[in-house]
Design a protein around this motif. Structure first.
Motif, short mmCIF file in Angstrom:
data_model
loop_
_atom_site.label_atom_id
_atom_site.label_comp_id
_atom_site.label_asym_id
_atom_site.label_seq_id
_atom_site.Cartn_x
_atom_site.Cartn_y
_atom_site.Cartn_z
N PRO A 217 0.82 -1.23 0.00
CA PRO A 217 0.00 0.00 0.00
C PRO A 217 0.85 1.27 0.00
O PRO A 217 1.91 1.34 0.64
CB PRO A 217 -0.80 -0.13 1.31
CG PRO A 217 -0.81 -1.59 1.60
CD PRO A 217 0.50 -2.11 1.13
N HIS A 218 0.37 2.25 -0.73
CA HIS A 218 0.95 3.60 -0.75
C HIS A 218 2.39 3.62 -1.24
O HIS A 218 3.17 4.51 -0.88
CB HIS A 218 0.83 4.25 0.63
CG HIS A 218 -0.58 4.40 1.11
ND1 HIS A 218 -1.44 5.34 0.59
CD2 HIS A 218 -1.28 3.69 2.04
CE1 HIS A 218 -2.62 5.22 1.19
NE2 HIS A 218 -2.55 4.23 2.06
N THR B 27 1.03 1.67 -6.15
CA THR B 27 -0.37 1.69 -5.70
C THR B 27 -0.86 3.10 -5.39
O THR B 27 -2.07 3.35 -5.41
CB THR B 27 -0.57 0.80 -4.46
OG1 THR B 27 0.36 1.19 -3.43
CG2 THR B 27 -0.35 -0.67 -4.80
N TYR C 101 -4.94 5.56 -4.82
CA TYR C 101 -5.34 6.38 -3.68
C TYR C 101 -5.41 7.85 -4.09
O TYR C 101 -6.36 8.57 -3.74
CB TYR C 101 -4.33 6.22 -2.54
CG TYR C 101 -4.20 4.83 -1.96
CD1 TYR C 101 -5.10 4.36 -1.00
CD2 TYR C 101 -3.16 4.00 -2.35
CE1 TYR C 101 -4.96 3.09 -0.45
CE2 TYR C 101 -3.01 2.73 -1.82
CZ TYR C 101 -3.92 2.28 -0.86
OH TYR C 101 -3.77 1.02 -0.33
N ASP C 102 -4.39 8.31 -4.83
CA ASP C 102 -4.32 9.72 -5.21
C ASP C 102 -5.47 10.12 -6.13
O ASP C 102 -5.89 11.28 -6.13
CB ASP C 102 -2.99 10.02 -5.91
CG ASP C 102 -1.79 9.87 -4.98
OD1 ASP C 102 -1.99 9.81 -3.76
OD2 ASP C 102 -0.65 9.79 -5.50
N VAL D 48 -11.16 4.22 -3.24
CA VAL D 48 -11.21 3.83 -1.83
C VAL D 48 -10.92 2.35 -1.71
O VAL D 48 -11.65 1.52 -2.27
CB VAL D 48 -12.59 4.16 -1.21
CG1 VAL D 48 -12.64 3.71 0.25
CG2 VAL D 48 -12.87 5.66 -1.33
N GLU D 49 -9.87 2.01 -1.00
CA GLU D 49 -9.49 0.60 -0.84
C GLU D 49 -10.36 -0.03 0.24
O GLU D 49 -10.67 0.57 1.26
CB GLU D 49 -8.02 0.49 -0.49
CG GLU D 49 -7.35 -0.76 -1.02
CD GLU D 49 -7.65 -2.01 -0.21
OE1 GLU D 49 -8.03 -3.04 -0.81
OE2 GLU D 49 -7.50 -1.94 1.02
N PRO E 286 -8.64 -0.93 4.88
CA PRO E 286 -7.67 0.04 5.38
C PRO E 286 -6.71 -0.54 6.41
O PRO E 286 -5.68 0.05 6.72
CB PRO E 286 -8.55 1.14 6.00
CG PRO E 286 -9.83 0.47 6.32
CD PRO E 286 -10.03 -0.58 5.26
N TYR F 194 -5.89 -6.19 -3.66
CA TYR F 194 -6.69 -5.02 -3.32
C TYR F 194 -8.06 -5.08 -3.98
O TYR F 194 -8.24 -5.69 -5.03
CB TYR F 194 -6.01 -3.73 -3.80
CG TYR F 194 -4.65 -3.46 -3.24
CD1 TYR F 194 -4.47 -2.55 -2.21
CD2 TYR F 194 -3.53 -4.12 -3.74
CE1 TYR F 194 -3.20 -2.28 -1.70
CE2 TYR F 194 -2.26 -3.87 -3.23
CZ TYR F 194 -2.10 -2.95 -2.21
OH TYR F 194 -0.84 -2.71 -1.70
N PHE G 134 -10.36 -1.78 -5.00
CA PHE G 134 -10.50 -0.33 -5.02
C PHE G 134 -11.88 0.03 -5.56
O PHE G 134 -12.25 -0.35 -6.67
CB PHE G 134 -9.44 0.32 -5.91
CG PHE G 134 -8.08 0.43 -5.28
CD1 PHE G 134 -7.83 1.40 -4.32
CD2 PHE G 134 -7.06 -0.43 -5.65
CE1 PHE G 134 -6.58 1.52 -3.74
CE2 PHE G 134 -5.80 -0.32 -5.09
CZ PHE G 134 -5.55 0.65 -4.12
#
Length: 271
Positions: free
Chosen positions: A205-206, A210, A214-215, A219-220, A223, A236, A238
């Motif tokens: 994540p992040h 990936t 998010y950017d 919405v994953e 969390p 994932y 999303f």
């Protein structure tokens, strides 16, 4: 196909705590539109062929997720799938209203799926009115990186659903692949069509591979970032829905007869 030898099974990966054991909508959500019930699973259909893996159990485990008496999934996202496996799953789910789209990445190789096509798949319980095959390959990958998508009406919601398998590297290729996919998915969403992206993103994540999702405002579902492969989260779901009101997820225990990944299930509520 991942270019690495089969990994030994690990006894330490037996039981993970479930994030939401029932994953049913709380009573307060009863008046909302039907929730989206999603499963993503890298079934390791080519690499995980020898014992103790069992292809019959592999197929059964996927089909069971769509059972009305069980999880009752309306969208299934599968990665590392041999085409005969996809055909068998779809044949069993078609009487329940499922349609699907298979996206091959390799074919005609005797050591890959016995020469049958190999790739990813998405199946939905609804009417498919369009399909797309997104080629994310940037160059230098050991196989093409292609994402099959369907546009379908499920429970009154028309949306795009795409089964994702990004490249398994340090992000040199995975990151630009992710940017290409996020841009296309965001364009669909901004045109007014909700989008679900689910699968094996092969990165944590992040990270650079990936972060684009998010950017872009997706919405994953989990969390808590529960591990899905060894000690890492790389699978994932999303959600790209403007009316998403809540989401829950759970990662099932590793099934050593089916895959080296854990199954990720998610549910998303909408107004």
């Amino acid at each position: 196909m991942r270019c690495r030898p089969p990994r030994p099974l690990r006894a330490a990966l037996l039981l993970l705590p479930l994030l939401a054991p029932a994953l049913s909508a709380p009573a307060a959500h009863a008046a909302e539109a039907p929730p989206l019930r999603v499963v993503t699973y890298n079934i390791c259909g080519n690499m995980c062929g020898a014992a103790p893996y069992d292809n019959g159990k592999r197929l059964d485990s996927v089909v069971a997720q769509a059972s009305a008496s069980g999880w009752n999934a309306d969208r299934l996202f599968l990665q590392e799938v041999c085409e005969p496996q996809y055909d068998a799953i779809l044949a069993r789910l078609a009487p329940s209203g499922f349609h699907g789209h298979y996206g091959p990445t390799l074919s005609g190789l005797p050591k890959v799926c016995g020469g049958h096509r190999y790739g990813n798949a998405v199946l939905v319980r609804g009417t498919v009115d369009a399909t797309a095959d997104l080629d994310l390959t940037v160059g230098g990958e050991s196989e093409p990186i292609r994402v099959p998508c369907v546009r379908a009406a499920v429970n009154g919601l028309t949306s795009w659903s795409c089964s994702v398998h990004l490249y398994w590297d340090d992000g040199t290729r995975g990151a630009p692949e992710a940017r290409r996919l996020a841009e296309r998915a965001a364009a669909w969403r901004d045109e007014g069509i909700p989008v679900l992206l689910a699968g094996d993103f092969n990165h944590s994540p992040h990270t650079d591979s990936t972060a684009p999702f998010y950017d872009a405002g997706f919405v994953e579902a989990d969390p808590a970032n529960t591990p899905t492969f060894n000690e890492k989260k790389i699978d994932y779901v999303f959600f790209g829905l403007p009316d998403l009101t809540w989401r829950e997820a759970e990662v099932l225990p590793l099934d050593p007869a089916v895959s080296d990944h854990r199954m990720l299930r998610a549910v998303g509520g909408r107004a």
